[in-house]
Write an enzyme that holds these catalytic residues in place. Structure first.
Site, PDB file in Angstrom:
ATOM      1  N   HIS A 154       0.839  -1.217   0.000  1.00 21.53           N
ATOM      2  CA  HIS A 154       0.000   0.000   0.000  1.00 21.53           C
ATOM      3  C   HIS A 154       0.868   1.258   0.000  1.00 21.53           C
ATOM      4  O   HIS A 154       0.526   2.260   0.626  1.00 21.53           O
ATOM      5  CB  HIS A 154      -0.940   0.029   1.210  1.00 21.53           C
ATOM      6  CG  HIS A 154      -1.947  -1.087   1.226  1.00 21.53           C
ATOM      7  ND1 HIS A 154      -3.218  -0.955   0.715  1.00 21.53           N
ATOM      8  CD2 HIS A 154      -1.864  -2.358   1.688  1.00 21.53           C
ATOM      9  CE1 HIS A 154      -3.880  -2.099   0.881  1.00 21.53           C
ATOM     10  NE2 HIS A 154      -3.080  -2.971   1.456  1.00 21.53           N
ATOM     11  N   ASN A 195     -10.277  -2.807   2.636  1.00 25.92           N
ATOM     12  CA  ASN A 195     -10.003  -2.803   1.202  1.00 25.92           C
ATOM     13  C   ASN A 195     -11.301  -2.584   0.441  1.00 25.92           C
ATOM     14  O   ASN A 195     -12.378  -2.564   1.028  1.00 25.92           O
ATOM     15  CB  ASN A 195      -9.407  -4.146   0.766  1.00 25.92           C
ATOM     16  CG  ASN A 195      -7.917  -4.268   1.089  1.00 25.92           C
ATOM     17  OD1 ASN A 195      -7.222  -3.273   1.249  1.00 25.92           O
ATOM     18  ND2 ASN A 195      -7.447  -5.498   1.184  1.00 25.92           N
TER      19      ASN A 195
HETATM   20 FE1  HDD Z   1      -2.505  -4.719   5.620  1.00 22.95          FE
HETATM   21  C1  HDD Z   1      -1.036  -1.723   5.164  1.00 22.95           C
HETATM   22  C2  HDD Z   1      -5.463  -3.475   4.364  1.00 22.95           C
HETATM   23  C3  HDD Z   1      -3.910  -7.859   5.778  1.00 22.95           C
HETATM   24  C4  HDD Z   1       0.250  -5.864   7.181  1.00 22.95           C
HETATM   25  N1  HDD Z   1      -3.120  -2.939   4.880  1.00 22.95           N
HETATM   26  C5  HDD Z   1      -2.372  -1.819   4.800  1.00 22.95           C
HETATM   27  C6  HDD Z   1      -3.160  -0.741   4.292  1.00 22.95           C
HETATM   28  C7  HDD Z   1      -4.407  -1.232   4.059  1.00 22.95           C
HETATM   29  C8  HDD Z   1      -4.386  -2.626   4.443  1.00 22.95           C
HETATM   30  C9  HDD Z   1      -5.580  -0.479   3.506  1.00 22.95           C
HETATM   31  C10 HDD Z   1      -2.662   0.672   4.021  1.00 22.95           C
HETATM   32  C11 HDD Z   1      -2.919   1.577   5.183  1.00 22.95           C
HETATM   33  C12 HDD Z   1      -2.485   2.979   4.844  1.00 22.95           C
HETATM   34  O1  HDD Z   1      -3.126   3.589   3.972  1.00 22.95           O
HETATM   35  O2  HDD Z   1      -1.502   3.425   5.423  1.00 22.95           O
HETATM   36  N2  HDD Z   1      -4.295  -5.530   5.093  1.00 22.95           N
HETATM   37  C13 HDD Z   1      -5.409  -4.821   4.693  1.00 22.95           C
HETATM   38  C14 HDD Z   1      -6.538  -5.712   4.671  1.00 22.95           C
HETATM   39  C15 HDD Z   1      -6.102  -6.948   5.051  1.00 22.95           C
HETATM   40  C16 HDD Z   1      -4.693  -6.827   5.331  1.00 22.95           C
HETATM   41  C17 HDD Z   1      -7.939  -5.302   4.284  1.00 22.95           C
HETATM   42  C18 HDD Z   1      -6.853  -8.229   5.199  1.00 22.95           C
HETATM   43  C19 HDD Z   1      -8.092  -8.301   5.521  1.00 22.95           C
HETATM   44  N3  HDD Z   1      -1.927  -6.542   6.304  1.00 22.95           N
HETATM   45  C20 HDD Z   1      -2.666  -7.698   6.328  1.00 22.95           C
HETATM   46  C21 HDD Z   1      -1.946  -8.724   7.033  1.00 22.95           C
HETATM   47  C22 HDD Z   1      -0.763  -8.160   7.466  1.00 22.95           C
HETATM   48  C23 HDD Z   1      -0.775  -6.794   6.987  1.00 22.95           C
HETATM   49  C24 HDD Z   1      -2.442 -10.144   7.275  1.00 22.95           C
HETATM   50  C25 HDD Z   1       0.379  -8.752   8.234  1.00 22.95           C
HETATM   51  C26 HDD Z   1       0.280  -9.765   9.035  1.00 22.95           C
HETATM   52  N4  HDD Z   1      -0.667  -3.954   5.995  1.00 22.95           N
HETATM   53  C27 HDD Z   1       0.292  -4.597   6.700  1.00 22.95           C
HETATM   54  C28 HDD Z   1       1.504  -3.734   6.965  1.00 22.95           C
HETATM   55  C29 HDD Z   1       1.062  -2.368   6.359  1.00 22.95           C
HETATM   56  C30 HDD Z   1      -0.292  -2.680   5.767  1.00 22.95           C
HETATM   57  C31 HDD Z   1       2.791  -4.297   6.505  1.00 22.95           C
HETATM   58  C32 HDD Z   1       2.011  -1.674   5.414  1.00 22.95           C
HETATM   59  C33 HDD Z   1       1.994  -0.227   5.775  1.00 22.95           C
HETATM   60  C34 HDD Z   1       1.277  -0.191   7.024  1.00 22.95           C
HETATM   61  O3  HDD Z   1       0.880  -1.441   7.385  1.00 22.95           O
HETATM   62  O4  HDD Z   1       1.029   0.800   7.689  1.00 22.95           O
HETATM   63  O5  HDD Z   1       1.747  -3.645   8.326  1.00 22.95           O
END
Ligand code: HDD
Length: 693
Positions: A76, A148
């Site tokens: 993202h 999402n």
């Molecule tokens: Fe995630 C970012 C949505 C599963 C780990 N995720 C991130 C963002 C969105 C989502 C919208 C961007 C937020 C922003 O605008 O800063 N992610 C989801 C959805 C998931 C999902 C809807 C499943 C239902 N994500 C998920 C899992 C993990 C992560 C299972 C790790 C175990 N996601 C992350 C992250 C991020 C992220 C690596 C990257 C940047 C951040 O968090 O802030 O931690």
């Protein structure tokens, strides 16, 4: 409600020290406030001599630039943000005690939309899932609903997330492709992971090609809980419903949008808010209880499953309005830190193992991205309600707590000092004490619940709920993406073998499109069942015939009819759309009444893919000139190919002929019929234009 610190003897939130950068002084200064006399020349030994190390103005300025970028989000990375308001419109106090849901309550929000796979500088319109993350600054602390535009996810357990991310991002050795799943490693992994199948159906549909952030749904994905004042819990799924209806582009259009405007969706959001056309979504909830959950053929804790809206209707409980663009992209959109673990009293987590993993990951990633555990003090992240505790120090500490109270319990108050805030069992967040797992044994097991075993029934439900045109798009996307698997021959076969569990017709179309034999059906961990189709899953069934929030490109040249132009512009405006005048020269064209009409865009830089419909207003002479201009022919050809309405002056017919336009309901004159048609897409036209799988 969180307890308000009573005195200044501790850190207090909402008062995060904020400066307006270097705008609060008329004189340019260094970061340490020293006035600068010359911002053009570095300090030298003589006018042509070497620059001196002593030049602290030069060193500070370059030093700061060198460190301006921070690590981009691992996923993202590319996103666009805006501020807004959430207003609760229904009384759900029987379900939740959260203040954010009190009828009439208005809560400030920050929203960030994003793509998933590409880097921060990648384009806005790849085939990709869109993030829809909302931070509610509630009076009981921040609530982040990090969702999402698709209601399900690729995997069931957070342990698989790093594999998903590695597989989809650019390949490890070659560093490409950027922002796309159409490559070997993604499909290698996905085809080995049958649990991805339902999400793949959504990803290969036009859901991943939204026309605008303003025209897509959002979903909290996981099952959460709402908890009322009595401590009673209900399961809940969160939905965002766009007021402008659902709309997506088609694949060829999305590809051409990449060429036309890298920032298509960021620009669209910014311009709409800037113009006062504030995007709105209604927040909906699906409420259900344990008995309902236990009666379903899927597990509500499994993030690869949705609950059909026909089974549990979506109840609308509030409205989100985005009404303010960010002042500074980096300070706000880049530094905003969403945490699914941010949750106020009245909302709670479920045992969804994907959600449970997320509760760790986001807190951790913010520390690496923003470089400090104090990232909550950055203005965009700080709660708007007072906050205070005994956490202290760390990098970039901007709060200055006074006194000795940095531990709890303490008896400093007895000594006449401020003892600091205390826990409160009545108002504080209390985890709801209810078992939600069918397996309540409490044994430590590295295991997937049997109830997660069906990977195909809902993929089938999704496919069979689509219109014929949408099904063709899904089949064609599978063909396109699997055609881009260049080195791993086994992958397309394996994927099609999985698809045979979804729908044999789909599998056959994909095999045909790839030119491979239909493989044997892959064994399914659990045999799929047929579920009744759900209209809510189709985009086409949820579009609105409206020009609101849409753009009409109006092509003119010297001699264009002034009356026709005025009529189209007025009619589009009346229909709440925006008319954008395009001419071969940006200075405009001399109309039939002799007046010079300025253009909003020059033809070569304003191709029709950036519009929702086009009007071609040309005189005989103007048309004769433009039939020899490729940009004009493509303007019409692409509008036609992208299934849009084309309204044209009778004298513009030669240009339509050259572009291969065949009359249908979307091809009109410059009259009332045009504005009606402009609010639609003409999917019936497509089979005559391209061979879909
Ligand atoms: Fe995630 C970012 C949505 C599963 C780990 N995720 C991130 C963002 C969105 C989502 C919208 C961007 C937020 C922003 O605008 O800063 N992610 C989801 C959805 C998931 C999902 C809807 C499943 C239902 N994500 C998920 C899992 C993990 C992560 C299972 C790790 C175990 N996601 C992350 C992250 C991020 C992220 C690596 C990257 C940047 C951040 O968090 O802030 O931690």
């Amino acid at each position: 409600m969180a307890k308000t610190p009573k005195s200044s003897s501790k850190a207090s939130g909402g008062e995060t020290h904020q400066t307006a950068g270097n705008l609060d002084t008329a004189v340019l200064t260094t970061n340490h406030g020293v006035p600068i006399s010359d911002n053009q020349n570095s300090l030298k030994s003589g006018s042509r001599g070497p620059t001196l190390l002593e030049d602290f103005v030069l060193r500070e300025k370059i030093f700061h630039l060198d460190h301006e970028r921070i690590p981009e989000r691992i996923v993202h990375a590319r996103g666009s943000g805006a501020h807004g308001i959430f207003e609760a419109t229904d009384d759900i106090s029987d379900l939740s005690r959260a203040a954010v849901f009190t009828k009439g309550e208005k809560t400030e929000v920050f929203v960030r939309f994003s793509t998933v796979a590409g880097g921060a500088g990648s384009v806005d319109t790849p085939r990709d899932v869109r993030g829809f993350a909302v931070k509610f600054y509630t009076r009981e602390g921040n609530w982040d609903l990090v969702g999402n535009n698709i209601p399900v996810f690729f995997i069931q357990d957070a342990l698989k997330f790093p594999d998903l991310v590695h597989a989809v991002k650019m390949e490890a050795d070659r560093g490409y492709p950027q922002a796309g799943s159409a490559h070997d490693t993604f499909w290698d992994w996905a085809s080995l992971m049958p649990e991805t199948t339902h999400m793949l159906m959504w990803a290969m549909s036009d859901r991943t090609l939204p026309r605008s952030f303003r025209m897509m749904e959002g979903f909290g994905v996981h099952t959460f809980k709402l908890v009322n004042a009595k401590g009673e819990a209900h399961f809940v799924k969160f939905h965002w419903k766009p007021r402008l209806g659902l709309q997506s582009t088609i694949w060829d259009e999305a590809l051409k949008l990449q060429a036309a405007d890298n920032d298509y969706q960021r620009r669209d959001l910014f311009e709409a808010i800037d113009a006062g056309d504030f995007p709105q979504w209604d927040l909906g909830i699906q409420i259900f209880d344990e008995a309902f959950a236990n009666a379903q053929p899927y597990d509500v804790l499994d993030a690869t499953k949705l609950i059909p809206e026909e089974d549990v209707p979506v109840r609308l409980i509030g409205t989100l309005t985005l009404n303010r663009n960010v002042d500074n992209f980096f300070a706000e959109t880049e530094q905003v830190a969403f945490l699914p673990s941010n949750i106020p009293p009245g909302i709670d987590f479920s045992n969804d193992p994907l959600l449970q993993g997320r509760l760790f990951s986001y807190l951790d990633t913010q520390n690496s991205r923003l470089g400090t555990t104090n990232f909550h003090q950055i203005p965009v992240n700080a709660p708007r309600c007072p906050f205070g505790n005994f956490q202290r120090d760390g990098k970039m500490q901007t709060m200055v707590p006074k006194g000795r109270a940095n531990y709890e319990p303490n008896s400093l108050a007895a000594h006449g000092e401020e003892g600091g805030p205390r826990e409160n069992q009545d108002t504080g967040f209390a985890t709801v004490n209810a078992a939600t797992s069918p397996d309540e044994s409490g044994d430590k097991l590295r295991i997937r619940s049997e109830t997660f075993a069906d990977h195909y029934s809902q993929a089938r439900l999704f496919y069979r709920s689509q219109t014929a045109s949408e099904q063709a798009h899904i089949a064609s996307s599978f063909v396109f993406e699997l055609s881009k698997v260049e080195q791993l021959d086994q992958v397309p076969d394996r994927m099609v073998a999985n698809l045979r569990n979804v729908d044999d017709d789909l599998a056959r179309r994909v095999a045909d499109g790839l030119g491979i034999d239909l493989p044997k059906k892959a064994p399914a961990a659990r045999a799929p069942i047929d579920m009744p189709p759900s209209d809510a899953l189709s985009i086409h069934k949820n579009m609105q015939a409206t020009l609101e929030g849409r753009k009409v490109g109006v092509l003119i040249a010297d001699g264009s009819d002034a009356g026709e132009l005025a009529a189209v512009v007025a009619a589009v405006k009346k229909a709440k759309g925006k008319a954008v005048i395009v001419a071969p020269k940006v200075g405009g064209a001399k109309l039939s009444d002799g007046k010079q009409q300025k253009a909003d865009g020059q033809l070569a830089g304003s191709p029709s893919q950036i519009f929702d419909a086009v009007a071609i207003i040309l005189s005989k002479e103007g048309c004769a000139m433009l039939v020899n201009e490729a940009a004009a022919v493509e303007f019409v050809m692409n509008a036609y190919g992208h299934l849009k309405a084309i309204g044209a002056s009778a004298t513009a017919q030669p240009l339509l002929d050259k572009a291969g336009v065949v009359p249908d309901a979307g091809i009109t004159g410059i009259d009332g019929a045009f504005v009606k048609a402009a609010a639609l897409r003409f999917y019936d036209r497509e089979p005559s234009l391209r061979i879909l799988a």
